[in-house]
Design a protein around this motif. Structure first.
Motif, mmCIF file in Angstrom:
data_model
loop_
_atom_site.group_PDB
_atom_site.id
_atom_site.type_symbol
_atom_site.label_atom_id
_atom_site.label_comp_id
_atom_site.label_asym_id
_atom_site.label_seq_id
_atom_site.Cartn_x
_atom_site.Cartn_y
_atom_site.Cartn_z
ATOM 1 N N ARG A 94 0.838 -1.214 0.000
ATOM 2 C CA ARG A 94 0.000 0.000 0.000
ATOM 3 C C ARG A 94 0.862 1.249 0.000
ATOM 4 O O ARG A 94 0.567 2.221 -0.695
ATOM 5 C CB ARG A 94 -0.932 0.002 1.209
ATOM 6 C CG ARG A 94 -2.053 -1.033 1.089
ATOM 7 C CD ARG A 94 -3.059 -0.865 2.152
ATOM 8 N NE ARG A 94 -3.602 0.497 2.073
ATOM 9 C CZ ARG A 94 -4.550 0.954 2.853
ATOM 10 N NH1 ARG A 94 -5.067 0.170 3.755
ATOM 11 N NH2 ARG A 94 -4.981 2.177 2.746
ATOM 12 N N ALA A 95 1.935 1.245 0.772
ATOM 13 C CA ALA A 95 2.833 2.402 0.821
ATOM 14 C C ALA A 95 3.493 2.606 -0.540
ATOM 15 O O ALA A 95 3.574 3.733 -1.041
ATOM 16 C CB ALA A 95 3.887 2.217 1.908
ATOM 17 N N ARG A 96 3.958 1.525 -1.152
ATOM 18 C CA ARG A 96 4.591 1.623 -2.465
ATOM 19 C C ARG A 96 3.604 2.189 -3.494
ATOM 20 O O ARG A 96 3.951 3.077 -4.264
ATOM 21 C CB ARG A 96 5.101 0.258 -2.901
ATOM 22 C CG ARG A 96 5.842 0.300 -4.232
ATOM 23 C CD ARG A 96 6.393 -1.053 -4.646
ATOM 24 N NE ARG A 96 7.439 -1.464 -3.721
ATOM 25 C CZ ARG A 96 7.450 -2.638 -3.086
ATOM 26 N NH1 ARG A 96 6.493 -3.510 -3.284
ATOM 27 N NH2 ARG A 96 8.428 -2.941 -2.269
ATOM 28 N N ALA A 97 2.393 1.680 -3.500
ATOM 29 C CA ALA A 97 1.393 2.152 -4.457
ATOM 30 C C ALA A 97 1.056 3.625 -4.218
ATOM 31 O O ALA A 97 0.912 4.408 -5.163
ATOM 32 C CB ALA A 97 0.128 1.295 -4.355
ATOM 33 N N PHE A 98 0.942 4.024 -2.945
ATOM 34 C CA PHE A 98 0.621 5.419 -2.626
ATOM 35 C C PHE A 98 1.701 6.358 -3.150
ATOM 36 O O PHE A 98 1.420 7.335 -3.839
ATOM 37 C CB PHE A 98 0.460 5.598 -1.117
ATOM 38 C CG PHE A 98 0.317 7.041 -0.704
ATOM 39 C CD1 PHE A 98 -0.885 7.709 -0.886
ATOM 40 C CD2 PHE A 98 1.386 7.724 -0.149
ATOM 41 C CE1 PHE A 98 -1.014 9.040 -0.520
ATOM 42 C CE2 PHE A 98 1.269 9.051 0.230
ATOM 43 C CZ PHE A 98 0.052 9.712 0.040
ATOM 44 N N TYR A 99 2.979 6.075 -2.836
ATOM 45 C CA TYR A 99 4.053 6.965 -3.246
ATOM 46 C C TYR A 99 4.338 6.880 -4.742
ATOM 47 O O TYR A 99 4.741 7.863 -5.365
ATOM 48 C CB TYR A 99 5.311 6.733 -2.411
ATOM 49 C CG TYR A 99 5.135 7.288 -1.015
ATOM 50 C CD1 TYR A 99 5.052 8.657 -0.811
ATOM 51 C CD2 TYR A 99 5.007 6.447 0.080
ATOM 52 C CE1 TYR A 99 4.861 9.176 0.461
ATOM 53 C CE2 TYR A 99 4.816 6.960 1.354
ATOM 54 C CZ TYR A 99 4.748 8.324 1.538
ATOM 55 O OH TYR A 99 4.554 8.838 2.786
ATOM 56 N N ALA A 100 4.114 5.726 -5.354
ATOM 57 C CA ALA A 100 4.276 5.611 -6.804
ATOM 58 C C ALA A 100 3.254 6.504 -7.505
ATOM 59 O O ALA A 100 3.583 7.200 -8.469
ATOM 60 C CB ALA A 100 4.114 4.161 -7.253
ATOM 61 N N GLY A 101 2.045 6.522 -7.013
ATOM 62 C CA GLY A 101 1.027 7.399 -7.589
ATOM 63 C C GLY A 101 1.307 8.864 -7.323
ATOM 64 O O GLY A 101 1.105 9.726 -8.180
ATOM 65 N N LEU A 102 1.790 9.148 -6.145
ATOM 66 C CA LEU A 102 2.067 10.539 -5.758
ATOM 67 C C LEU A 102 3.182 11.139 -6.605
ATOM 68 O O LEU A 102 3.134 12.306 -6.982
ATOM 69 C CB LEU A 102 2.452 10.588 -4.276
ATOM 70 C CG LEU A 102 2.686 11.955 -3.662
ATOM 71 C CD1 LEU A 102 1.402 12.777 -3.673
ATOM 72 C CD2 LEU A 102 3.191 11.798 -2.235
ATOM 73 N N PHE A 103 4.200 10.330 -6.931
ATOM 74 C CA PHE A 103 5.356 10.845 -7.642
ATOM 75 C C PHE A 103 5.418 10.434 -9.106
ATOM 76 O O PHE A 103 6.451 10.595 -9.745
ATOM 77 C CB PHE A 103 6.641 10.435 -6.918
ATOM 78 C CG PHE A 103 6.773 11.109 -5.581
ATOM 79 C CD1 PHE A 103 7.046 12.456 -5.496
ATOM 80 C CD2 PHE A 103 6.587 10.395 -4.412
ATOM 81 C CE1 PHE A 103 7.148 13.091 -4.275
ATOM 82 C CE2 PHE A 103 6.691 11.011 -3.179
ATOM 83 C CZ PHE A 103 6.972 12.363 -3.108
ATOM 84 N N SER A 104 4.343 9.921 -9.648
ATOM 85 C CA SER A 104 4.352 9.590 -11.075
ATOM 86 C C SER A 104 4.173 10.881 -11.867
ATOM 87 O O SER A 104 3.503 11.814 -11.427
ATOM 88 C CB SER A 104 3.260 8.577 -11.406
ATOM 89 O OG SER A 104 1.998 9.090 -11.079
#
Length: 142
Positions: free
Chosen positions: A4-14
């Motif tokens: 969940r953390a990886r998905a959150f930050y991947a979306g935030l910084f894409s």
């Protein structure tokens, strides 16, 4: 939880989609550097430039993976400075940064609010001091 953390930050910084026409306008209107200034800017950084950069750096900051602080570099600059200049010149020649300059420690710092919510954590990259000194020397030259 890690997923969940990886998905959150991947979306935030894409990256956001870019408009090709807007990019063309941006690139066409950028100022250019004269040939004389370009030649001066491309000279190898000197020990004096690294020394000035170190002198102007803030203290009491977090170090990178190697744990070496600005204070450490200040205390041992007579030994470390010439080596840093040599390593940086070799890096400029080869086009490859030293490994210490290509790595960072990622840390999450809490912001305000509910700390169980990932939006209330700010990611920061802790870079090694040798990289920070070189970056400061380049910015001073510019």
């Amino acid at each position: 939880m890690r997923g969940r953390a990886r998905a959150f930050y991947a979306g935030l910084f894409s990256p956001d989609p870019t408009e090709v026409a807007a990019c063309r306008v941006l690139w066409n209107e950028l100022p250019t550097v004269s040939e004389g200034n370009r030649d001066r800017l491309e000279l190898p950084l000197t020990l004096a430039e690294f020394s000035e950069a170190l002198r102007l750096m803030p203290t009491n900051k977090s170090p990178g993976m190697d744990g070496l602080t600005v204070e450490f570099y200040c205390a041992f600059w007579d030994v470390l400075g010439p080596d840093l200049a040599i390593v940086w010149a070799e890096s400029e020649g080869s086009g490859v940064l030293p490994l210490s300059c290509r790595r960072a420690v990622l840390a999450l710092l809490p912001k305000k609010g509910d700390l169980r919510d990932l939006r209330n954590w700010r990611p920061v990259s802790l870079l090694c001091t040798d990289y920070k000194i070189a970056a400061k020397a380049i910015s001073l030259r510019l």
